[in-house]
Design an enzyme around this catalytic site. Sequence first.
Site, PDB file in Angstrom:
ATOM      1  N   ASP A  49     -56.726  77.281  82.528  1.00 26.70           N
ATOM      2  CA  ASP A  49     -57.857  76.877  83.360  1.00 26.70           C
ATOM      3  C   ASP A  49     -58.134  75.391  83.188  1.00 26.70           C
ATOM      4  OD1 ASP A  49     -60.374  77.869  84.950  1.00 26.70           O
ATOM      5  OD2 ASP A  49     -61.153  76.549  83.378  1.00 26.70           O
ATOM      6  N   TYR A  54     -61.490  67.422  83.974  1.00 32.17           N
ATOM      7  CA  TYR A  54     -60.909  67.418  82.635  1.00 32.17           C
ATOM      8  C   TYR A  54     -59.860  66.318  82.446  1.00 32.17           C
ATOM      9  CZ  TYR A  54     -62.758  72.247  82.656  1.00 32.17           C
ATOM     10  OH  TYR A  54     -63.542  73.370  82.771  1.00 32.17           O
ATOM     11  N   LYS A  79     -60.235  72.839  89.570  1.00 31.60           N
ATOM     12  CA  LYS A  79     -61.564  72.813  90.196  1.00 31.60           C
ATOM     13  C   LYS A  79     -61.844  71.398  90.681  1.00 31.60           C
ATOM     14  CE  LYS A  79     -62.939  75.500  86.129  1.00 31.60           C
ATOM     15  NZ  LYS A  79     -62.022  74.835  85.195  1.00 31.60           N
TER      16      LYS A  79
END
Length: 281
Positions: A49, A54, A79
């Site tokens: 994930d 990030y 995301k």
Amino acid sequence: MAALTLRSTIKLSSGFELPVLGLGVYKSLGDDVVTASLAALKHGYRHIDSATLYQNEHGVGEAVRASGIPREEIFITSKIQTPLQGFNETLAAVETSLTKLGTDYIDLYLVHDPKSGRHTRLDTYKALIKKRDEGKLRSIGVSNYGVRHLEEIVQAGLELPTVNQLEVHPYCQQREIVSWCTARGIVIEAYCPVMRMQAGMIDHPTLVGVAQKLSRKPTQVAIRWGLQKGYASLPKSTKEQRIVENADVFSFSIPDEDMTALDKLDLGAKGAVAWNPVNAD
């Protein structure tokens, strides 16, 4: 319910299968994310994930290629964060994610949060639908969405997300949101399942007592609690020993009376240990 294993999956409304356990890679940068991802894949994880926020999609992609495991056997999530949201912006962001990951498609792509406002978050979601229809994304969903944000999608006449990724653990159970989602076939993914090891939570007498009864660690009990609720769980670590430990949650189950005791730990929003923007305007 069939016995859970590390290879267990949840069928999404898109028809694709989501592994019930994934490696979270928030704040894992550079070589750390490559090493952690490779360790997870070596020990049986098939779900990683990531997110644009990030700044480690490149490292995740590097690990997937270096693992020697066929791409189609690994489930990759990313995301899109608020500053990148908007219709055209999202179309471009998905292409950037694909390039960084070095893959032709992404298994699951989420609107990372609802903080961009109603108009922009709906445009962002519409862009994800377009990229899904183009074959660049297999499944699409949201993260940190409260009921109001989800109802906006319905009111706009758009399809429901396959997933809502939330901070969920015994102290922050998001009961209203979870109930709304499960009633409509939206799968819950739980981030921060071990409460970031926060004192007063991970060492709470109730959690510790259940762990001692089952000869397990409190972290393992916390992860298992979510799995038994039917959620996918995304524990984060860069340490191989902890990555292995977090996956050792399939050879035991929590008895009903202990699940009830853990349920009573819920503090609502006060139990959140991360940003938890489910009430954003």
